[in-house]
Design an enzyme around this catalytic site. Structure first.
Site, PDB file in Angstrom:
ATOM      1  N   ASN A  12       0.867  -1.174   0.000  1.00 46.56           N
ATOM      2  CA  ASN A  12       0.000   0.000   0.000  1.00 46.56           C
ATOM      3  C   ASN A  12       0.903   1.222   0.000  1.00 46.56           C
ATOM      4  O   ASN A  12       1.507   1.546   1.014  1.00 46.56           O
ATOM      5  CB  ASN A  12      -0.886  -0.042   1.257  1.00 46.56           C
ATOM      6  CG  ASN A  12      -1.736   1.205   1.417  1.00 46.56           C
ATOM      7  OD1 ASN A  12      -1.784   2.047   0.514  1.00 46.56           O
ATOM      8  ND2 ASN A  12      -2.404   1.334   2.549  1.00 46.56           N
ATOM      9  N   LYS A  14       0.143   4.223  -0.256  1.00 48.82           N
ATOM     10  CA  LYS A  14      -0.517   5.391   0.367  1.00 48.82           C
ATOM     11  C   LYS A  14      -0.302   6.639  -0.512  1.00 48.82           C
ATOM     12  O   LYS A  14      -0.239   6.513  -1.728  1.00 48.82           O
ATOM     13  CB  LYS A  14      -0.026   5.578   1.809  1.00 48.82           C
ATOM     14  CG  LYS A  14      -0.186   4.286   2.636  1.00 48.82           C
ATOM     15  CD  LYS A  14      -0.003   4.462   4.112  1.00 48.82           C
ATOM     16  CE  LYS A  14      -0.209   3.136   4.817  1.00 48.82           C
ATOM     17  NZ  LYS A  14      -0.065   3.224   6.262  1.00 48.82           N
ATOM     18  N   HIS A  98      -9.433   1.256   5.006  1.00 50.85           N
ATOM     19  CA  HIS A  98      -8.160   1.390   5.723  1.00 50.85           C
ATOM     20  C   HIS A  98      -8.375   2.290   6.941  1.00 50.85           C
ATOM     21  O   HIS A  98      -9.166   3.234   6.880  1.00 50.85           O
ATOM     22  CB  HIS A  98      -7.096   1.983   4.791  1.00 50.85           C
ATOM     23  CG  HIS A  98      -5.729   1.889   5.372  1.00 50.85           C
ATOM     24  ND1 HIS A  98      -5.272   2.788   6.301  1.00 50.85           N
ATOM     25  CD2 HIS A  98      -4.727   0.990   5.187  1.00 50.85           C
ATOM     26  CE1 HIS A  98      -4.036   2.440   6.658  1.00 50.85           C
ATOM     27  NE2 HIS A  98      -3.678   1.361   6.000  1.00 50.85           N
ATOM     28  N   GLU A 100      -6.750   4.638   8.057  1.00 47.10           N
ATOM     29  CA  GLU A 100      -6.540   6.066   7.785  1.00 47.10           C
ATOM     30  C   GLU A 100      -7.793   6.683   7.173  1.00 47.10           C
ATOM     31  O   GLU A 100      -8.117   7.844   7.444  1.00 47.10           O
ATOM     32  CB  GLU A 100      -5.307   6.245   6.879  1.00 47.10           C
ATOM     33  CG  GLU A 100      -4.025   5.977   7.669  1.00 47.10           C
ATOM     34  CD  GLU A 100      -2.878   5.397   6.860  1.00 47.10           C
ATOM     35  OE1 GLU A 100      -2.926   5.432   5.612  1.00 47.10           O
ATOM     36  OE2 GLU A 100      -1.923   4.894   7.491  1.00 47.10           O
ATOM     37  N   GLU A 170      -5.177  -4.933  10.628  1.00 46.39           N
ATOM     38  CA  GLU A 170      -4.129  -3.944  10.854  1.00 46.39           C
ATOM     39  C   GLU A 170      -4.388  -3.219  12.172  1.00 46.39           C
ATOM     40  O   GLU A 170      -5.180  -2.267  12.204  1.00 46.39           O
ATOM     41  CB  GLU A 170      -4.123  -2.911   9.718  1.00 46.39           C
ATOM     42  CG  GLU A 170      -3.894  -3.491   8.344  1.00 46.39           C
ATOM     43  CD  GLU A 170      -3.321  -2.449   7.381  1.00 46.39           C
ATOM     44  OE1 GLU A 170      -2.266  -2.709   6.816  1.00 46.39           O
ATOM     45  OE2 GLU A 170      -3.927  -1.368   7.225  1.00 46.39           O
ATOM     46  N   GLY A 176       2.811   2.190  10.851  1.00 41.39           N
ATOM     47  CA  GLY A 176       3.772   3.288  10.705  1.00 41.39           C
ATOM     48  C   GLY A 176       4.501   3.636  11.992  1.00 41.39           C
ATOM     49  O   GLY A 176       5.142   4.673  12.080  1.00 41.39           O
ATOM     50  N   SER A 216       3.715  -2.309  10.298  1.00 40.45           N
ATOM     51  CA  SER A 216       5.172  -2.412  10.479  1.00 40.45           C
ATOM     52  C   SER A 216       5.744  -3.770  10.071  1.00 40.45           C
ATOM     53  O   SER A 216       6.634  -4.298  10.738  1.00 40.45           O
ATOM     54  CB  SER A 216       5.552  -2.058  11.919  1.00 40.45           C
ATOM     55  OG  SER A 216       5.172  -0.721  12.201  1.00 40.45           O
TER      56      SER A 216
END
Ligand code: 13P
Length: 254
Positions: A12, A14, A98, A100, A170, A176, A216
């Site tokens: 991904n 992003k 996702h 985010e 996730e 991250g 990660s």
């Protein structure tokens, strides 16, 4: 016991990579992994690079994914991208829900379920993301949160559509941050998710659905994570932006 589900490892990207940077990355990646057949490999560039990357991966083992799409088919939806538009670039997968997007665009399970259905109608396989925050984990509600995201985000899918859906677990606190869930922590939630799928669609379907881990993932932890009985691949953020790192994750997982 050998898993009978084929691993699926997706990058991904992003909101990273211009078109020329995307081309460098995909060319580097193809050099490293073009012989790999044991793993389904997917890259998800930003929309603006789909066209060029699509040209490079045609006739290779790498498949193309998008990072989002509209739940609508066509029409007056400014700024949105429809499934049929993605199909023009031979997009086979789409990341939906996702964390985010759940956080910054306030996407709900209900919206994600509509998008997942729209993806299936266009024969694009959704990668539906779920995961708890650190606060939720620490207050002991991980299974409640993930269970309700699974039920809500996959609502209305037929069993056949479920088989063509990928789930990505996730944990938000691992994205991250360099802080990976331990393989035991990840396995525990993956097993729980498979149990929820079994309640929804029966054991036989649940046994076949692929569940990726994301958060990660790096060359150094990929093998250990992938060796867990219910982990069937990875959704990789930061480490997928570098051809060497991403290819090592793939090669270390075989
Ligand atoms: P990182 O691999 O950078 O933690 O990101 C994970 C992720 O969000 C993939 O979708």
């Amino acid at each position: 016991m050998e898993k009978d589900r084929k691993l699926i490892i997706a990058g991904n990207w992003k909101m990273n990579k211009t078109v020329s940077e995307s081309l460098d990355l995909i060319q580097g990646l193809l050099r490293e992994v073009q012989q790999v057949k044991e793993v389904d490999m997917v890259v998800c560039p930003p929309f603006t690079a789909l066209s060029e990357v699509s040209r490079k991966v045609i006739d290779t083992q790498i498949r193309l994914g998008a990072q989002n799409m509209s739940e609508q088919g066509v029409g007056a939806f400014t700024g949105e991208i429809a499934a049929e538009m993605l199909k023009e670039f031979l997009v086979r997968y789409v990341i939906l829900g996702h964390s985010e997007r759940r956080q910054y665009q306030e996407e709900t399970d209900c919206l994600i379920a509509k998008k997942a259905l729209a993806a299936h109608v266009a024969s694009i396989k959704p990668i539906v993301c779920v995961g708890e925050t650190l606060e939720q984990r620490e207050s002991g509600v991980t299974n409640d949160v993930v269970g309700s995201q699974i039920k809500g985000s996959l609502a209305g899918l037929s069993s056949q559509q479920m088989l063509e859906t990928i789930i990505a677990y996730e944990p938000v606190w691992a994205i991250g941050t360099g802080k990976t869930a331990s393989s035991e922590q990840a396995q525990e939630v993956h097993q729980f998710i498979r149990g929820v799928l079994s309640d929804l669609h029966g054991d036989e379907i649940a046994r076949q659905v692929r569940i990726q881990y994301g958060g990660s993932v790096k060359p150094g932890n990929a093998r250990e994570l992938m060796s867990q009985p219910d982990i069937d691949g990875a959704l990789v953020g930061g480490a997928s932006l570098d051809a060497k790192n991403f290819s090592e994750i793939i090669l270390n997982s075989i």
